[in-house]
Each structure stands twice: as C-alpha cells, then as structure tokens.
Design an enzyme around this catalytic site. Structure first.
Site, short mmCIF file in Angstrom:
data_model
loop_
_atom_site.label_atom_id
_atom_site.label_comp_id
_atom_site.label_asym_id
_atom_site.label_seq_id
_atom_site.Cartn_x
_atom_site.Cartn_y
_atom_site.Cartn_z
N LYS A 1 13.98 3.58 117.01
CA LYS A 1 15.61 3.64 116.35
C LYS A 1 15.97 3.80 115.29
O LYS A 1 17.13 3.69 114.50
CB LYS A 1 16.26 2.25 117.32
N THR A 2 14.49 4.00 114.69
CA THR A 2 14.40 4.73 113.10
C THR A 2 15.28 6.30 113.43
O THR A 2 15.12 7.46 111.86
CB THR A 2 13.68 4.20 112.45
N THR B 1 12.44 10.85 116.74
CA THR B 1 12.81 11.42 117.90
C THR B 1 13.21 13.03 117.22
O THR B 1 12.97 14.08 117.24
CB THR B 1 13.46 11.29 118.81
N SER C 1 20.70 -0.69 117.41
CA SER C 1 21.08 0.46 117.88
C SER C 1 19.63 -0.35 118.89
O SER C 1 19.62 0.62 120.35
CB SER C 1 20.12 1.42 117.52
N LYS D 1 19.80 10.21 121.84
CA LYS D 1 20.04 10.01 120.38
C LYS D 1 20.79 10.35 120.01
O LYS D 1 21.51 11.24 120.11
CB LYS D 1 18.76 11.30 119.70
N GLY D 2 21.84 9.10 118.89
CA GLY D 2 22.61 9.22 118.31
C GLY D 2 23.92 9.55 119.30
O GLY D 2 24.86 10.43 119.54
N ARG D 3 23.77 8.12 120.15
CA ARG D 3 25.16 7.93 121.15
C ARG D 3 26.32 7.32 120.13
O ARG D 3 25.56 6.70 119.21
CB ARG D 3 24.74 7.07 122.28
N TYR E 1 28.68 3.71 120.18
CA TYR E 1 28.75 2.58 120.69
C TYR E 1 29.56 1.69 119.91
O TYR E 1 29.85 2.47 118.24
CB TYR E 1 27.01 2.12 121.43
N1 LIG Z 1 19.41 14.46 113.89
C1 LIG Z 1 19.46 13.62 114.71
N2 LIG Z 1 20.02 13.61 115.51
C2 LIG Z 1 19.74 12.23 116.21
N3 LIG Z 1 19.16 11.05 116.06
C3 LIG Z 1 19.45 11.07 114.70
C4 LIG Z 1 19.50 12.35 113.82
N4 LIG Z 1 18.48 11.34 112.58
C5 LIG Z 1 18.49 10.55 112.98
N5 LIG Z 1 18.90 9.46 114.59
C6 LIG Z 1 19.12 8.28 114.79
O1 LIG Z 1 17.77 8.30 115.46
C7 LIG Z 1 17.71 7.51 116.55
C8 LIG Z 1 17.26 7.12 117.21
O2 LIG Z 1 15.44 7.07 116.81
P1 LIG Z 1 14.10 6.93 117.62
O3 LIG Z 1 14.55 8.35 118.16
O4 LIG Z 1 13.55 7.10 116.65
O5 LIG Z 1 14.55 6.45 118.89
S1 LIG Z 1 13.57 6.08 120.02
O6 LIG Z 1 12.79 4.69 119.00
O7 LIG Z 1 12.06 7.30 119.73
O8 LIG Z 1 13.70 5.42 121.39
C9 LIG Z 1 19.58 7.73 116.70
O9 LIG Z 1 19.76 5.61 116.59
P2 LIG Z 1 21.76 5.75 117.60
O10 LIG Z 1 22.24 6.21 117.43
O11 LIG Z 1 21.54 4.25 117.78
O12 LIG Z 1 21.23 6.70 119.17
C10 LIG Z 1 20.01 8.56 115.62
O13 LIG Z 1 20.81 7.50 114.83
#
Ligand SMILES: Nc1ncnc2c1ncn2[C@@H]1O[C@H](COP(=O)(O)OS(=O)(=O)O)[C@@H](OP(=O)(O)O)[C@H]1O
Length: 743
Positions: A472-473, A476, A570, A691-693, A695
């Site tokens: 969650k950092t 991806t 997250s 990703k980037g939901r 909430y």
């Molecule tokens: N470009 C871009 N697009 C989408 N999301 C982005 C991006 N950069 C950073 N993030 C942040 O990445 C969070 C998801 O982290 P991970 O991909 O490491 O999650 S996972 O551990 O693989 O499930 C995700 O967390 P959440 O916002 O809680 O969904 C995002 O805050």
C-alpha cells in the site's frame, strides 16, 4: 552464562595461552560430565599401552601388523597450589609404560612458575578456583594439536557443568558408490569382497548396526575381468549382509536429462536389475553420480526418484557448497530429505597407498586426530562417500575406516553407531529442524554447481532488482511505470498473485528455483535487460532478506515509504474490500486498539496491519544482509506527486543507460487523482479501481494514536535515514513526529 576466550601475550611460561574463564560457575566440587577425551585412568586402564592395529595397505593383504602406537598425552587436573602437569610423552619409554610424568609444586600468588620445565605444546591446567573463586582451564600453545582441540571442548563442558557439552553419540554410514561401475583391473575380486565382509564384521563389534551401503549401477554388472566378475557374484551372494541403494542404471548424471520420462526409464532399468538379482529396493535412499541434480536441484531427478524408487532420502557434499566441509548442511525438497555428505579423503582414483596424495603419512594423519577424525568428532551424523575402487587394490577404505574407528575408541568416549539412511535422516532433522528449510543459492556463483546444473538453464533469468514493498505504498504504480521502460522487464504474471510472484516469503519458496525462474523468460537481448520483480510483502517478511540475499546477493532493493499510519489505514481499506470478515466486522480504530486479550483473528489482523509500518526495524534486517549502497528508498509522497522525477532518480541509482525520459509517458489524470501512463493514442491508462480508491478519511483519534504508536519507530527511522546519508527527511515523517510532540 558467559565465557571469555582470550589469548594472552607471550609469557615465559606459556608460549601462548588461552584462558577459558567461567565467571559464573565459581563453586567447587563440580559434577563430573561425560567428556569427549578418554581419561588416562579410563576403564581400559592405561591408554599409553594401547596400540592400534590396522591393516597396512598393499603388501599386507594377509599380514597384519602394528601400524600405530599411541602417543600419550596426559590430562591432569589439579589446582594452582599443588598441581600436576601433563606433557607430550610420545616415544618416551615411561609414557609407553603408562607412568605419570612430573609432579611439580607451584604457587599461584607469587607467580613462581618454574621456567623451562614444561613443554608448552602440551600443557593443560585446571585451576579449581580456590584462590579467587574463578575456575579456569589453561591451555599451553599447540592448540592445533588434535587432543587439545578436544580438551578445549571438554573444558567448556566442565566449566559450564555440562551445559555447553556435545553429545557423545555419533552415527556413521559409509556409502560405497559405483558398485559394478569400475574399469577392468580396478574392481573387486572375491578376496576383496571377503575382506569387505570381514572388516564389516569387525566394525560391527565397535559400531552397532554398521553395514556398508552399496550404490549400484546395474548396467556394468559383469564388466570386469573374469576374477572381478566373480567378485560381482560374491557381492550378490551376500546381498543381505549389506544395505543397497540405486546409483543410476548407467551412471549418467541426471541433470543431463531434460526429459523426465527418459530419466524414469533409466531408473526403471536399474530397479528391474535389482529385482532380477535379489537386491532389495526399499531403502528409500539414492545418490546421484557426482551429486548431479541433487543440489542445485534438477526437478526432474526429484520427480523421477519419487515415481520409480519412492526415494525419501539422498545426500550431497554440495549444499550449500563443497567447501568448507564443516558448513555443509541438509535440507528438504519435495519431501525428499537431503543429508550432508562427508569425504574420507579417498576418491575413485585413490586406490594404492604409494600413490595416495601426500603419502601414507597424510592418510594416517587424517585418521589419527586429523581431518577424518575431526569430521566424526564434530558431526553427530556422518555419511561418508567412498567408491568401489577404494575396496579393491590396496583396500584403502577398509584400512581408513577400521583405523579411524579404533582410534576413536582408543582416545574418546564417543559412542559410535549406524542405521539405515532413512533413520539417519529422521534423526538428522530432529537434531537440526531449522535445516528443513532450503536456502536456494545462485548456481552460477559456484563453478562446481554450474557444472552439475542443466545446460539449458541460465542465471540471466534472475532479477537484477527487487521492489520489496511495503504493501500500500504505491508499489503497483512503480511496477507499472518501470515496465514502460524499454530496458526493464518485469516478471510474468502469476495466476494466483497477479503481478507479484511472492517467492521469498510464504510457500512459493518451496517450489524451488526452477519455478521462480520460470517467471523470467530468457530473452535474446540479455545484456540490455533489467529484470525485476516486485512483491510488496517482501518488506517485512522475517526470512525474506536472508533468502533473497542467498540467491541475489548483488540485486538492488527498492523500497517505498510513506506515513506508516496512512499506510495502515490504506491496508485496512484494501482488506475490507477483499472481503476479510474481521476487517468488515471491526472498525479501523477497533483493529488498531485491539488488546492482547482480544480474539486471535482480531489480534492477527492488528499485527498484519501495523507491523509493516515499523520501517526501521525491517530495513535494519535487510541491511544486515545487503550493503546500504544496494538499497534505494523512495518517498511514497514524491512518487505520487512527481513520479517522473522519482523514476529519473531511480534510473540513476540503477545505472541504467541510456536514460529513459518519462515526462512524455506519464500524465496527471484529474479524474483518477493520480499520474497515469500515456498510451500511444495519447490517452491515460490508470491503475484499476483497487488502487487509489475513495474511502472516508481516517478518524483523527486513530491518526493521533498511530502517531504515538509509531513514535519510537519513526524516530529510529530518522536516525537510520541520516546514517544512510539521505539528505532530506520526507515531509510526512517530519509531520508525523512534529504532530506527536505537539499533542
Ligand atoms: N499513480 C498511482 N495510481 C494509483 N495509486 C497510486 C499511484 N501512486 C501511488 N498510489 C498509491 O498506491 C496505493 C496502493 O499501493 P500498492 O500498489 O503498493 O498496493 S498493494 O500493496 O500492491 O496492494 C494506493 O493506495 P490507496 O489510495 O489506499 O488505494 C495509492 O494511494
């Protein structure tokens, strides 16, 4: 308990002195404990008169002569007010007569050491501690002398009242590989087989359960001279007096078989041969020629072994490496127990004593306190590798094993025994349960390993850098952006865990190296390819740094850090969406405040939520394996807000040239609220909705609580980042710490 081992500067008295001091055990009248070294008043009376008999090699097929007369070293314990000194009395008449040597009075406090009266090489003194209450054992110089080595171990046991003791039980198995394989003129004749049986019987009297373990390759049965073919027959006539194992039908190296079916067919031939000749087939043990396929693992070998022979145990000298022998270990793969194998100094071609490398003296040295003897002293379970040729000709193996066993009986209290391989293996993994877990290394880092690894495999199929998380950092996003780079390739997706392989943590590790490498298909243009994988759970996995380092010691590591409190929140949201019942039943605040008396599922969820955020602790674990120069830390907020610059920095760290300009490949998408990939059609392709939901924001009370929770961890992180030379401390870290101080 603490022990201090130190070497003192030279004194008049001892050329060099090692003092073993037990500061804790200061009482008198210690309990006697089983000692390794047989004392001079042992049950057989005087060891000085015990001469070992053994077989001289070539000329003595039917004569036996005394080949060894023990050197005598007394071990005498006294105290500093009145003690006895032992000295190396070898070749001295009185020693052979077993009389004790000099009695010398000495006083400790005025340091009246009688200069020149001792042979420093052989002095061991025990100070009972009557003067200052501290027991000591003093060793004169010559610690390389084999008996001193043992006495040192005994001293540790003695001073610790047995708490630092080695068990006295030793198990021995002697494998005789290449049965039926040897060239004409080097194989066993009838009288050799008789000698083998006679020696075995004598060894059995000293080593209960001992049987030579014969590894056969049926294809070469009756391929010797007429006399040697009778030797083959005689082995079979006495089939029940030995134990047997399959050594491959045609002595072929298994890693050369790409096709498991062929491997199986060859194994089946050897099994049929065994059945036709009354050789038992149920030992569950096998050894492959030249250790091929056992380690580095050739999956086909394990597969075929299981199917044809129901193999449960094997052994190798190669895990983790041939040298140093004392570091050889065991492991379990696909339920096959792999035991470490030892050498006794005899190889296929060592068949005549006059051609023994280093001469007879060298072999005897190894037996009489040297390498072979020490191997048995230091390994509770020993599987020795020998070859059929060592039992014909000068019968060097018979001489070697009988002599070393007698030497052990004469000088030590070790209890020798033997058992079939399956029992040895069970015992081994009871003694060393931690070794069940394999540690996969890179076969290309060891020339010997490369030679017994399939030619079709290449080490270019391994990643050059790892994105290790934490979850969650933004891992991806980073993974996706890196994959746009023309010189960088990610792993193939996994059917179970999508873009993550999750090899170094969890169960996938047991699927082996081939499985891992199958995610990195070989490409034509290897040199320009930077293979990587990202598995966000690597970051906080206890075993991951050790395993990753064993396989990829030169890999670079990329980690992304952002506020551990926000990361935890997250993760909680992510877990809810994935249908975790506990996360759905409890609010975030209830999860993070769950006490140690809360129901286990809730405590587990709390730990999984909070533990990864203890960044400093996890990074220190990685840094205990990898040098800091191989670690790159990305600020998660910077990745989110300015991924272009973040990726340019990362390229510089990875030393990827020519640099790829990301600015035209990433664009902010207002709808998504994140940077996304620019497609060929000039559209943005963003990460999925997971990703980037959206909430609700974290409750303030939870944030505050987490700031306090992570205070010590964040403080440690600041220190660590400074130590690593990071010029700017991330803003989120400053804020987390500042806010905490203010509240
Ligand atoms: N470009 C871009 N697009 C989408 N999301 C982005 C991006 N950069 C950073 N993030 C942040 O990445 C969070 C998801 O982290 P991970 O991909 O490491 O999650 S996972 O551990 O693989 O499930 C995700 O967390 P959440 O916002 O809680 O969904 C995002 O805050």
């Amino acid at each position: 308990m603490s022990f201090f081992l130190r070497t003192l500067p030279e004194t008049d008295f001892f050329s060099s002195l090692v003092v073993v001091t037990s500061a804790i055990w200061q009482t008198h009248g210690t309990q006697p404990h089983d000692a390794l070294v047989r004392s001079s008043t042992g049950q057989n009376g005087d060891p000085g008169t015990v001469g070992l008999t053994g077989k001289t090699a070539r000329e003595s097929r039917n004569t036996r002569r005394n080949i060894y007369r023990s050197d005598l070293v007394f071990r005498v314990f006294g105290d500093f007010h009145n003690f006895s000194v032992g000295q190396d009395e070898s070749k001295k008449e009185r020693a052979r007569a077993g009389r004790s040597c000099c009695e010398i009075k000495i006083t400790y406090d005025d340091k009246e050491f009688p200069k020149g009266k001792f042979i420093g090489d052989s002095v061991q003194l025990s100070d009972h501690g009557r003067y200052d209450g501290i027991q000591r054992v003093f060793f004169g110089g010559g610690l390389r002398f084999w008996l001193h080595n043992l006495l040192l171990l005994d001293s540790l046991s003695y001073l610790s009242h047995g708490q630092l003791s080695l068990s006295l039980n030793r198990m021995i198995l002697v494998d005789v590989d290449d049965i039926f394989v040897g060239e004409k003129g080097t194989r066993l004749r009838k009288d050799d087989v008789m000698a083998l049986l006679a020696t075995q019987q004598r060894i059995q009297a000293l080593v209960p359960g001992f049987k030579f373990n014969l590894g056969f390759s049926g294809k070469y049965f009756h391929h010797g001279t007429a006399e040697e073919n009778l030797g083959d027959d005689m082995l079979l006539e006495n089939v029940d007096r030995f134990t047997w194992f399959s050594h491959m039908w045609n002595h072929q190296q298994p890693h050369n078989y790409e096709n498991v079916t062929h491997l199986q067919l060859d194994m089946a031939l050897n099994k049929q041969f065994a059945k036709d000749h009354g050789i038992p087939t149920g030992s569950g043990y096998s050894v492959s020629p030249h250790h091929s396929g056992v380690y580095p693992v050739h999956e086909g070998l394990y597969e075929a072994w299981k199917r044809v022979w129901n193999i449960k145990v094997t052994s190798t000298e190669e895990y983790p490496h041939l040298r140093p022998a004392r570091l050889r270990r065991g492991f379990i793969h696909r339920n096959i127990m792999v035991l470490p194998r030892q050498t006794c100094g005899l190889f296929t071609h060592t068949i005549f004593i006059d051609r023994y490398p280093g001469g007879r003296e060298k072999l005897d040295k190894s037996i009489q306190g040297g390498e072979l003897f020490q191997t048995i002293v230091h390994n509770p379970i020993n599987i020795f590798m020998t070859h059929m040729s060592n039992y014909g000709n000068d019968r060097l193996a018979l001489y070697t094993f009988e002599s070393v066993i007698k030497f052990i009986q004469c000088w030590t209290n070790l209890r020798l025994s033997s058992a079939p391989p399956l029992q040895l293996a069970e015992r081994y993994f009871q003694l060393y349960p931690e070794e069940s877990d394999p540690v996969w290394g890179n076969p290309c880092d060891d020339l010997r390993h490369q030679k017994i690894w399939s030619k079709n495999k290449t080490c270019d199929q391994l990643p050059r850098f790892l994105v290790i998380g934490p979850q969650k950092t933004g891992t991806t996003a980073l993974y996706t952006f890196l994959s746009i780079h023309p010189a960088i390739s990610s792993n193939l997706p996994s059917p179970d865990t999508f873009e993550e392989i999750q090899f170094f943590n969890g169960k996938n590790y047991y699927k082996g190296l081939d499985w891992y490498m199958s995610f990195f298909p070989a490409s034509k243009n290897e040199s320009s390819r930077y293979l990587f994988e990202k598995s966000a759970t690597y970051f906080d996995g206890e075993l991951v740094p050790r395993r990753a380092h064993a396989l990829l010691p030169r890999a670079k590591l990329i980690t992304i850090l952002l506020s551990p409190a926000r990361r935890a929140y997250s993760w909680y949201q992510h877990t809810r969406v994935h249908g975790d019942p506990v996360a759905n039943n409890y609010s975030f605040h209830s999860v993070i405040t769950a006490s140690d008396t809360a129901p286990k599922p809730l405590r587990d969820l709390r730990n999984r939520c909070l533990n990864p955020g203890k960044y400093a602790q996890h990074l220190e674990r990685w840094l205990s394996y990898y040098p800091p120069q191989q670690l790159h830390i990305i600020d998660g907020e910077q990745l989110r807000q300015n991924p272009v610059e973040t990726l340019h920095e990362l390229q510089r760290f990875l030393k990827i040239t020519p640099a790829f300009n990301y600015s035209s490949h990433l664009r902010y998408d207002p709808k998504k609220g994140f940077f996304c990939q620019v497609t060929n059609e000039d559209r943005t392709k963003c990460l999925g909705k997971s990703k980037g939901r959206q909430y609700p924001p974290m409750e303030d009370k939870s944030y505050k609580l987490l700031q306090r929770y992570y205070l010590s961890h964040n403080t440690a992180l600041v220190k660590l980042l400074k130590r690593l030379g990071l010029r700017t401390i991330p803003q989120w870290l400053k804020e987390d710490l500042t806010d905490t101080v203010m509240t």
